[in-house]
Design a protein around this motif. Structure first.
Motif, PDB file in Angstrom:
ATOM      1  N   UNK A 197       0.805  -1.227   0.000  1.00  0.00           N
ATOM      2  CA  UNK A 197       0.000   0.000   0.000  1.00  0.00           C
ATOM      3  C   UNK A 197       0.834   1.271   0.000  1.00  0.00           C
ATOM      4  N   UNK A 198       2.056   1.205   0.524  1.00  0.00           N
ATOM      5  CA  UNK A 198       2.881   2.413   0.566  1.00  0.00           C
ATOM      6  C   UNK A 198       3.428   2.780  -0.805  1.00  0.00           C
ATOM      7  N   UNK A 199       3.308   1.863  -1.778  1.00  0.00           N
ATOM      8  CA  UNK A 199       3.749   2.142  -3.137  1.00  0.00           C
ATOM      9  C   UNK A 199       2.562   2.487  -4.027  1.00  0.00           C
ATOM     10  N   UNK A 200       1.519   1.664  -4.018  1.00  0.00           N
ATOM     11  CA  UNK A 200       0.324   1.907  -4.832  1.00  0.00           C
ATOM     12  C   UNK A 200      -0.790   0.979  -4.370  1.00  0.00           C
ATOM     13  N   UNK A 201      -1.990   1.199  -4.915  1.00  0.00           N
ATOM     14  CA  UNK A 201      -3.155   0.371  -4.615  1.00  0.00           C
ATOM     15  C   UNK A 201      -3.282  -0.683  -5.712  1.00  0.00           C
ATOM     16  N   UNK A 202      -3.004  -1.939  -5.360  1.00  0.00           N
ATOM     17  CA  UNK A 202      -3.053  -3.049  -6.310  1.00  0.00           C
ATOM     18  C   UNK A 202      -4.294  -3.920  -6.100  1.00  0.00           C
ATOM     19  N   UNK A 203      -5.272  -3.438  -5.361  1.00  0.00           N
ATOM     20  CA  UNK A 203      -6.412  -4.264  -4.964  1.00  0.00           C
ATOM     21  C   UNK A 203      -7.327  -4.618  -6.136  1.00  0.00           C
ATOM     22  N   UNK A 204      -7.246  -3.902  -7.249  1.00  0.00           N
ATOM     23  CA  UNK A 204      -8.139  -4.137  -8.389  1.00  0.00           C
ATOM     24  C   UNK A 204      -7.449  -4.813  -9.567  1.00  0.00           C
ATOM     25  N   UNK A 205      -6.239  -5.303  -9.391  1.00  0.00           N
ATOM     26  CA  UNK A 205      -5.563  -5.936 -10.526  1.00  0.00           C
ATOM     27  C   UNK A 205      -6.281  -7.234 -10.906  1.00  0.00           C
ATOM     28  N   UNK A 238      -4.028  -0.183 -11.582  1.00  0.00           N
ATOM     29  CA  UNK A 238      -3.214   0.231 -10.444  1.00  0.00           C
ATOM     30  C   UNK A 238      -3.499   1.706 -10.156  1.00  0.00           C
ATOM     31  N   UNK A 239      -3.739   2.044  -8.905  1.00  0.00           N
ATOM     32  CA  UNK A 239      -4.092   3.406  -8.525  1.00  0.00           C
ATOM     33  C   UNK A 239      -3.122   3.923  -7.466  1.00  0.00           C
ATOM     34  N   UNK A 240      -3.103   5.254  -7.311  1.00  0.00           N
ATOM     35  CA  UNK A 240      -2.388   5.812  -6.172  1.00  0.00           C
ATOM     36  C   UNK A 240      -3.079   5.336  -4.897  1.00  0.00           C
TER      37      UNK A 240
END
Length: 207
Positions: free
Chosen positions: A49-57, A198-200
């Motif tokens: 999470x400290x790099x990016x939001x990968x929850x929707x990949x 990928x999102x902020x």
């Protein structure tokens, strides 16, 4: 200690953006020396999470490593069917690529400077060439990218192809976006399908 030194060298190259193309070397070392146990995707997404939001990949992609070594913070994923590697790297003093570099001709110069510093590493990149440029969606914005070809020393994979891009948050901080694969297997479609999801992270939006 010999393998540890080798791993550190690989990590330095991997997390120096263009050296990311050699991530196959890291995986080779992991598989050969049985380093660590595989964590769950849920834990990897949380850890990243400290790099990016990968929850929707999409399900066909898997986060394989969340690394913080020698000042470089990166999350590395893989396309399961093809083995194509994808990464998001936080900027730091050693990684200073910007969106303007894709317009003003400085991109190759900066990358060549990185490669020059790494040329005496056991694993490094040679004959780096930018072959095309374009734009794509990532981090909720349109970002510039450049496709490249290069040769890698001291790995089973000798030639690689990929792309590098930069996204910028509302505070002007950059995320370096990279994808690469064995020269004949790289797919820009696979890269774009991953990065558009990928999102902020919320951590970035609160900064």
């Amino acid at each position: 200690m010999g393998c540890l030194k080798f791993i550190i060298k690989v990590a330095i190259v991997v997390l120096a953006i263009i050296g990311f193309k050699t991530i196959g070397g890291w995986e080779w070392c992991v598989k050969t020396f049985h380093i660590g146990e595989k964590p769950t995707q849920e834990s990897m997404i949380e850890k990243s999470k400290d790099v990016a939001d990968f929850s929707k990949i999409p399900e066909e992609y898997e986060i394989s490593k969340s690394a913080n070594i020698l000042g470089y913070r990166a999350v590395i994923a893989e396309h399961n069917a093809t083995g194509q590697k994808l990464a998001v790297v936080n900027e730091n003093k050693g990684i200073n690529l910007t969106k303007d570099d894709f317009k003003n001709g400085q991109l190759k110069k900066k990358i060549d400077n990185i490669n020059e510093k790494l040329q005496y590493q056991y694993i490094h990149v040679e004959n780096f060439k930018i072959i095309s440029q374009g734009t794509m969606k990532s981090m909720g914005q349109t970002v510039p990218y450049a496709q490249f070809e290069a040769e890698v020393t001291n790995l089973p994979i000798k030639k690689i192809k990929g792309m590098i891009s930069v996204a910028t948050d509302k505070d002007g901080k950059n995320k370096i976006i990279v994808s690469a694969n064995d020269g004949g297997k790289y797919s820009q479609i696979i890269a774009e399908q991953f990065f558009k999801n990928v999102k902020f992270s919320q951590n970035d939006s609160k900064k």
